[in-house]
Design a protein around this motif. Structure first.
Motif, PDB file in Angstrom:
ATOM      1  N   VAL A  95     -35.838  -4.441 193.703  1.00 24.54           N
ATOM      2  CA  VAL A  95     -37.084  -3.775 193.307  1.00 24.54           C
ATOM      3  C   VAL A  95     -36.982  -2.251 193.389  1.00 24.54           C
ATOM      4  N   LYS A  96     -35.795  -1.708 193.647  1.00 28.19           N
ATOM      5  CA  LYS A  96     -35.650  -0.256 193.654  1.00 28.19           C
ATOM      6  C   LYS A  96     -35.475   0.247 192.218  1.00 28.19           C
ATOM      7  N   THR A  97     -35.505   1.577 192.050  1.00 29.85           N
ATOM      8  CA  THR A  97     -35.377   2.169 190.720  1.00 29.85           C
ATOM      9  C   THR A  97     -34.000   1.878 190.133  1.00 29.85           C
ATOM     10  N   GLN A  98     -34.007   1.404 188.882  1.00 26.11           N
ATOM     11  CA  GLN A  98     -32.761   1.033 188.209  1.00 26.11           C
ATOM     12  C   GLN A  98     -32.696   1.687 186.832  1.00 26.11           C
ATOM     13  N   LYS A  99     -31.501   1.660 186.241  1.00 23.41           N
ATOM     14  CA  LYS A  99     -31.302   2.234 184.903  1.00 23.41           C
ATOM     15  C   LYS A  99     -30.780   1.156 183.964  1.00 23.41           C
ATOM     16  N   TYR A 100     -31.373   1.118 182.772  1.00 23.52           N
ATOM     17  CA  TYR A 100     -30.912   0.186 181.746  1.00 23.52           C
ATOM     18  C   TYR A 100     -30.610   0.989 180.485  1.00 23.52           C
ATOM     19  N   GLU A 101     -29.392   0.895 179.999  1.00 24.32           N
ATOM     20  CA  GLU A 101     -28.986   1.617 178.796  1.00 24.32           C
ATOM     21  C   GLU A 101     -28.961   0.669 177.606  1.00 24.32           C
ATOM     22  N   ALA A 102     -29.511   1.138 176.482  1.00 26.84           N
ATOM     23  CA  ALA A 102     -29.577   0.314 175.283  1.00 26.84           C
ATOM     24  C   ALA A 102     -29.310   1.175 174.058  1.00 26.84           C
ATOM     25  N   GLU A 103     -28.957   0.522 172.986  1.00 24.62           N
ATOM     26  CA  GLU A 103     -28.628   1.207 171.736  1.00 24.62           C
ATOM     27  C   GLU A 103     -29.271   0.452 170.582  1.00 24.62           C
ATOM     28  N   GLY A 104     -29.775   1.201 169.604  1.00 25.30           N
ATOM     29  CA  GLY A 104     -30.411   0.554 168.463  1.00 25.30           C
ATOM     30  C   GLY A 104     -30.303   1.394 167.208  1.00 25.30           C
ATOM     31  N   THR A 105     -30.389   0.744 166.067  1.00 24.49           N
ATOM     32  CA  THR A 105     -30.331   1.405 164.763  1.00 24.49           C
ATOM     33  C   THR A 105     -31.690   1.282 164.085  1.00 24.49           C
ATOM     34  N   ALA A 106     -32.173   2.398 163.536  1.00 24.14           N
ATOM     35  CA  ALA A 106     -33.487   2.413 162.890  1.00 24.14           C
ATOM     36  C   ALA A 106     -33.459   3.374 161.716  1.00 24.14           C
ATOM     37  N   ALA A 107     -34.569   3.402 160.964  1.00 21.33           N
ATOM     38  CA  ALA A 107     -34.710   4.302 159.822  1.00 21.33           C
ATOM     39  C   ALA A 107     -35.787   5.325 160.127  1.00 21.33           C
ATOM     40  N   SER A 108     -35.508   6.585 159.821  1.00 17.13           N
ATOM     41  CA  SER A 108     -36.479   7.649 160.061  1.00 17.13           C
ATOM     42  C   SER A 108     -37.568   7.635 158.987  1.00 17.13           C
ATOM     43  N   LYS A 109     -38.503   8.545 159.115  1.00 20.01           N
ATOM     44  CA  LYS A 109     -39.626   8.612 158.165  1.00 20.01           C
ATOM     45  C   LYS A 109     -39.141   8.918 156.752  1.00 20.01           C
ATOM     46  N   ASP A 110     -38.066   9.708 156.625  1.00 16.09           N
ATOM     47  CA  ASP A 110     -37.501  10.033 155.320  1.00 16.09           C
ATOM     48  C   ASP A 110     -36.334   9.118 154.963  1.00 16.09           C
ATOM     49  N   LEU A 111     -36.312   7.909 155.610  1.00  9.50           N
ATOM     50  CA  LEU A 111     -35.367   6.832 155.279  1.00  9.50           C
ATOM     51  C   LEU A 111     -33.910   7.191 155.565  1.00  9.50           C
ATOM     52  N   GLN A 112     -33.696   8.008 156.584  1.00  2.00           N
ATOM     53  CA  GLN A 112     -32.334   8.286 157.043  1.00  2.00           C
ATOM     54  C   GLN A 112     -31.991   7.321 158.186  1.00  2.00           C
ATOM     55  N   THR A 113     -30.815   6.696 158.105  1.00  2.00           N
ATOM     56  CA  THR A 113     -30.391   5.763 159.149  1.00  2.00           C
ATOM     57  C   THR A 113     -29.944   6.533 160.380  1.00  2.00           C
ATOM     58  N   VAL A 114     -30.486   6.146 161.527  1.00  2.00           N
ATOM     59  CA  VAL A 114     -30.159   6.835 162.776  1.00  2.00           C
ATOM     60  C   VAL A 114     -29.825   5.805 163.848  1.00  2.00           C
ATOM     61  N   ASN A 115     -28.739   6.048 164.546  1.00  2.00           N
ATOM     62  CA  ASN A 115     -28.325   5.204 165.668  1.00  2.00           C
ATOM     63  C   ASN A 115     -28.669   5.943 166.958  1.00  2.00           C
ATOM     64  N   THR A 116     -29.464   5.312 167.800  1.00  2.00           N
ATOM     65  CA  THR A 116     -29.999   5.968 168.994  1.00  2.00           C
ATOM     66  C   THR A 116     -29.558   5.245 170.258  1.00  2.00           C
ATOM     67  N   THR A 148     -29.912   9.694 175.018  1.00  3.33           N
ATOM     68  CA  THR A 148     -28.566  10.177 175.346  1.00  3.33           C
ATOM     69  C   THR A 148     -27.751  10.524 174.112  1.00  3.33           C
ATOM     70  N   ASP A 149     -28.135   9.997 172.940  1.00  2.00           N
ATOM     71  CA  ASP A 149     -27.346  10.309 171.739  1.00  2.00           C
ATOM     72  C   ASP A 149     -28.130   9.940 170.479  1.00  2.00           C
ATOM     73  N   PHE A 150     -27.971  10.795 169.443  1.00  2.00           N
ATOM     74  CA  PHE A 150     -28.469  10.550 168.100  1.00  2.00           C
ATOM     75  C   PHE A 150     -27.284  10.600 167.148  1.00  2.00           C
ATOM     76  N   LYS A 151     -27.130   9.587 166.299  1.00  2.00           N
ATOM     77  CA  LYS A 151     -26.064   9.609 165.302  1.00  2.00           C
ATOM     78  C   LYS A 151     -26.651   9.259 163.938  1.00  2.00           C
ATOM     79  N   PHE A 152     -26.362  10.154 162.954  1.00  2.92           N
ATOM     80  CA  PHE A 152     -26.832   9.928 161.596  1.00  2.92           C
ATOM     81  C   PHE A 152     -25.644   9.578 160.699  1.00  2.92           C
ATOM     82  N   SER A 153     -25.943   9.284 159.434  1.00  2.29           N
ATOM     83  CA  SER A 153     -24.869   8.993 158.481  1.00  2.29           C
ATOM     84  C   SER A 153     -24.006  10.235 158.278  1.00  2.29           C
ATOM     85  N   GLU A 154     -22.787  10.032 157.829  1.00  2.50           N
ATOM     86  CA  GLU A 154     -21.845  11.153 157.683  1.00  2.50           C
ATOM     87  C   GLU A 154     -22.344  12.168 156.660  1.00  2.50           C
TER      88      GLU A 154
END
Length: 290
Positions: free
Chosen positions: A104-125, A206-212
């Motif tokens: 029950v102490k403070t913990q960290k969970y790291e996750a990664e996901g791919t989504a589309a921005s408002k102007d339809l640019q693919t971003v990996n976060t 921790t990171d933003f990655k867009f298309s090349e």
């Protein structure tokens, strides 16, 4: 005669087997096999019995402890208790009851996901979620999600929140308004995980990655902006230097005009008198010889 001989052979075999067991195991026990007394020694078996007893007490005994950073869940024949177990020493019924422990102490969970921005640019976060379990909700978490609640609820919730958050911002805003994006993600995660007894304390991108292609376009835009800024800086410098030269020339011209205005006939006669006076002071009383 045949059956009598067969019985004697069987009794002899049992006696031989018992004596062989004595030699191999060292059991200390006296028994009668076929009218013969066989001594079996238990001396070497006591340590094994002691170890077995310790294992039974440690793993299946009635006493258990809960650490300060943990909360326990008592499960009786598969039924989960309604109240979590606080830190300390507790008792349970062996075999019938078992205890599940939760951190029950403070913990960290790291996750990664791919989504589309408002102007339809693919971003990996990539995001890091800082959270802790609500102590009174531990039994419900175990009953609904089990021990692997990170994979069963945090991971899919993060994926869903990343998609919902990215759709609110353009690709450029995701870069320039990073703190606002992180705050939006944190608020949505807190709302959706709180009902499961998981408290989100903070989130960090921790990171933003867009298309090349988009990355190259951003780099080109940044380069152009830097060159424009340099040109504007150079122009301002040149303008300042030119203004300095104009100011200096104007000052020199003003000084010359003042000098011209100050020259009068009286001033000229005065300067002549001063020169003659200085010449007389320097004369040594001798007339020039021609």
């Amino acid at each position: 005669f045949f059956f009598s001989s067969r019985r004697r052979h069987t009794r002899s075999s049992l006696v031989s087997w018992a004596r062989r067991c004595v030699q191999e195991t060292g059991i200390d026990l006296r028994t009668t096999i076929g009218g013969e007394i066989v001594e079996i020694k238990l001396a070497k078996l006591w340590p094994l019995l002691a170890i077995f007893a310790i294992v039974i007490v440690v793993f299946f005994g009635p006493i258990y402890t809960i650490d300060a950073t943990e909360r326990g869940v008592l499960v009786t024949w598969g039924k989960v208790s309604d109240k979590s177990i606080d830190p300390g020493i507790h008792f349970r019924i062996p075999i019938m009851q078992n205890v599940e422990r939760f951190n029950v102490k403070t913990q960290k969970y790291e996750a990664e996901g791919t989504a589309a921005s408002k102007d339809l640019q693919t971003v990996n976060t990539k995001v890091a979620v800082i959270y802790h379990l609500r102590q009174e909700s531990v039994p419900k978490i175990y009953a609904d999600l089990g021990q692997f609640y990170g994979e069963s609820i945090i991971q899919p919730t993060v994926q869903e929140v990343l998609k919902a958050s990215a759709a609110r911002f353009s690709a450029e805003q995701l870069i320039t308004n990073r703190s606002t994006v992180a705050s939006t993600i944190q608020d949505l995660l807190h709302q959706r995980l709180y009902v499961y007894g998981i408290i989100v304390e903070s989130t960090a991108i921790t990171d933003f990655k867009f298309s090349e292609s988009f990355t190259q376009a951003i780099e080109a835009k940044v380069t152009a902006s830097q060159q424009m800024l340099k040109a504007e800086t150079d122009l301002k410098r040149i303008q300042v230097e030119a203004q300095q030269k104009v100011t200096q020339a104007k000052a020199e011209a003003d000084a010359l005009n003042l000098q011209k205005q100050a020259i009068t006939p009286e001033l000229i006669e005065l300067r002549k008198v001063e020169m003659q006076t200085k010449a007389v002071e320097k004369w040594d009383g001798k007339l020039p010889m021609y």
